[in-house]
Design a protein around this motif. Structure first.
Motif, PDB file in Angstrom:
ATOM      1  N   TYR A   1      -5.696   1.404  -1.163  1.00  8.86           N
ATOM      2  CA  TYR A   1      -5.207   2.771  -1.029  1.00  8.86           C
ATOM      3  C   TYR A   1      -6.263   3.735  -0.499  1.00  8.86           C
ATOM      4  O   TYR A   1      -5.942   4.879  -0.183  1.00  8.86           O
TER       5      TYR A   1
ATOM      6  N   GLN B   1       5.822   1.041  -7.447  1.00 11.10           N
ATOM      7  CA  GLN B   1       6.819   1.454  -8.429  1.00 11.10           C
ATOM      8  C   GLN B   1       7.929   0.407  -8.556  1.00 11.10           C
ATOM      9  O   GLN B   1       8.369   0.075  -9.659  1.00 11.10           O
TER      10      GLN B   1
ATOM     11  N   GLU C   1      -6.108   7.616  -1.044  1.00  7.35           N
ATOM     12  CA  GLU C   1      -4.749   8.113  -1.208  1.00  7.35           C
ATOM     13  C   GLU C   1      -4.329   8.078  -2.676  1.00  7.35           C
ATOM     14  O   GLU C   1      -4.472   7.070  -3.368  1.00  7.35           O
TER      15      GLU C   1
ATOM     16  N   SER D   1      -3.082  -4.158  -2.586  1.00  7.77           N
ATOM     17  CA  SER D   1      -3.130  -3.055  -1.622  1.00  7.77           C
ATOM     18  C   SER D   1      -4.460  -2.325  -1.688  1.00  7.77           C
ATOM     19  O   SER D   1      -5.118  -2.284  -2.727  1.00  7.77           O
TER      20      SER D   1
ATOM     21  N   VAL E   1      -1.664   8.025  -5.799  1.00  9.54           N
ATOM     22  CA  VAL E   1      -0.373   7.399  -6.055  1.00  9.54           C
ATOM     23  C   VAL E   1       0.156   7.899  -7.395  1.00  9.54           C
ATOM     24  O   VAL E   1      -0.560   7.870  -8.398  1.00  9.54           O
ATOM     25  N   GLU E   2       1.397   8.364  -7.421  1.00  6.04           N
ATOM     26  CA  GLU E   2       2.033   8.796  -8.653  1.00  6.04           C
ATOM     27  C   GLU E   2       3.021   7.725  -9.113  1.00  6.04           C
ATOM     28  O   GLU E   2       3.843   7.262  -8.322  1.00  6.04           O
ATOM     29  N   LEU E   3       2.931   7.345 -10.379  1.00  9.92           N
ATOM     30  CA  LEU E   3       3.790   6.284 -10.907  1.00  9.92           C
ATOM     31  C   LEU E   3       4.539   6.763 -12.149  1.00  9.92           C
ATOM     32  O   LEU E   3       3.998   7.532 -12.953  1.00  9.92           O
TER      33      LEU E   3
ATOM     34  N   CYS F   1       0.830  -1.214   0.000  1.00  8.80           N
ATOM     35  CA  CYS F   1       0.000   0.000   0.000  1.00  8.80           C
ATOM     36  C   CYS F   1       0.867   1.269   0.000  1.00  8.80           C
ATOM     37  O   CYS F   1       0.540   2.263   0.633  1.00  8.80           O
ATOM     38  N   THR F   2       1.980   1.211  -0.708  1.00  7.22           N
ATOM     39  CA  THR F   2       2.855   2.381  -0.829  1.00  7.22           C
ATOM     40  C   THR F   2       3.173   2.646  -2.286  1.00  7.22           C
ATOM     41  O   THR F   2       3.211   1.736  -3.114  1.00  7.22           O
ATOM     42  N   GLN F   3       3.416   3.907  -2.584  1.00  8.20           N
ATOM     43  CA  GLN F   3       3.826   4.291  -3.931  1.00  8.20           C
ATOM     44  C   GLN F   3       5.155   3.654  -4.292  1.00  8.20           C
ATOM     45  O   GLN F   3       5.359   3.192  -5.421  1.00  8.20           O
ATOM     46  N   GLU F   4       6.063   3.596  -3.321  1.00  6.24           N
ATOM     47  CA  GLU F   4       7.376   3.015  -3.573  1.00  6.24           C
ATOM     48  C   GLU F   4       7.268   1.530  -3.908  1.00  6.24           C
ATOM     49  O   GLU F   4       7.990   1.021  -4.776  1.00  6.24           O
TER      50      GLU F   4
ATOM     51  N   GLU G   1      -2.147  -6.524  -7.771  1.00 11.63           N
ATOM     52  CA  GLU G   1      -2.195  -5.457  -6.768  1.00 11.63           C
ATOM     53  C   GLU G   1      -3.238  -5.770  -5.707  1.00 11.63           C
ATOM     54  O   GLU G   1      -4.432  -5.786  -5.981  1.00 11.63           O
TER      55      GLU G   1
END
Length: 325
Positions: free
Chosen positions: A232, A214, A235, A230, A237-239, A208-211, A228
């Motif tokens: 979110y 990515q 929230e 997670s 998320v930028e990818l 559940c993180t952008q990192e 996936e």
């Protein structure tokens, strides 16, 4: 006998409240609770009042009271015994004695520990994830390079389940030292996302993180699949999609428990539960539990959850004083 339920009073406090049973429907059946699972990610959102108003309908659960604006009584995986001593699972908030419609209880086998069976709701998430990737998980493909990004509640359950179906080439990607050590102690290969040039045909993302997502995009091989898992909520998320995603023809599959996958027309919620229960016959899942939370200590537990001051652990369960399981 008292009947206490856990309420999140505001975004800083939880408390036990006596349940008012004066106006209960006489048709409801009584379930004496043994264990209820804490889904820490979702329930932290609820306990801190951070559920987006647009998601209220999707996150509402049976027998919930109050509202996501707080106060609220919440929870969704409870195992207990009926008055005729039958072991059952029910979607219900954390409560000492539940009064529910007969149609809402799912009978459980008596030869599996009640505490392990409290994992049932989350194990249905795991079954969906396996169904969503089963085109890759064939009998002739046991050495498929698989990564599970994140060894929390869902990642650990998934790893133990894939191990049951004899998949041999599973790597856990985890940055937390305690969780990485736990995964290694259970016999899994463990790696860091900082190690470059890792390539996997199938990646399950659970952080559940952008990192994390990515990393998954960067680490999937040509025509690889990312499942996936997670949640979110609201929230953003930028990818970065230009470096690896399009040229490598990657596929991202959203896997979520609310619905049966469309390519499984013969499966039902009941059949999914039965499959999840069958997986739970393996005692490996017992090693994933943290120390039990006694009901009287549940408010303090949620205060620690809000403040991110919990001791190290993967899966938390509330234990009730009703019956010795």
């Amino acid at each position: 006998m008292s009947n206490l339920a856990l309420w999140h009073v505001d975004n800083t406090k939880s408390e036990l409240r006596e349940v008012d049973t004066a106006k209960l429907d006489s048709e409801l059946i009584q379930v004496n609770s043994l264990f209820s699972l804490v889904s820490s990610g979702t329930e932290k959102l609820v306990a801190t009042g951070n559920v987006n108003k647009k998601l209220v309908d999707k996150m509402s659960v049976p027998y919930m009271q109050g509202s996501f604006s707080l106060p609220i009584k919440y929870g969704y995986s409870l195992v207990g015994k009926t008055q005729d001593n039958a072991l059952v699972h029910v979607l219900h908030p954390h409560q000492q004695i539940a009064y529910v419609n007969k149609a809402d209880v799912f009978p459980l086998p008596a030869d599996i520990p009640a505490k392990r069976l409290s994992l049932l709701s989350n194990m249905e998430t795991i079954v969906n994830a396996i169904w969503d990737s089963e085109h890759l998980l064939t009998l002739s493909n046991k050495d498929l390079p698989i990564a599970i990004c994140g060894f929390g509640n869902i990642g650990a359950l998934l790893a133990c389940t894939l191990k049951q179906i004899a998949l041999k080439n599973i790597t856990i990607i985890e940055t937390d030292e305690w969780r990485a050590s736990k995964a290694a102690a259970l016999g899994f290969k463990v790696s860091s996302p900082l190690i470059k040039n890792q390539q996997y045909t199938l990646i399950y993302h659970t952080t559940c993180t952008q990192e994390g997502i990515q990393w998954s995009l960067q680490s999937a091989c040509f025509e690889g699949t990312i499942v996936e898992l997670s949640w979110y909520a609201s929230e953003a998320v930028e990818l970065v999609l230009g470096e690896h995603f399009h040229y490598n023809r990657l596929r991202i599959i959203s896997s979520q428990v609310s619905n049966i996958p469309g390519h499984k027309p013969d499966e039902t919620y009941a059949s999914r539960k039965k499959l999840a229960i069958n997986f739970l016959r393996d005692p490996i899942y017992d090693s994933l539990f943290a120390e039990d939370i006694e009901l009287k200590d549940a408010p303090d537990f949620f205060n620690h959850l809000r403040n991110q001051t919990l001791p190290k652990g993967l899966i938390w369960c509330i234990r009730y004083p009703n019956i010795n399981p």
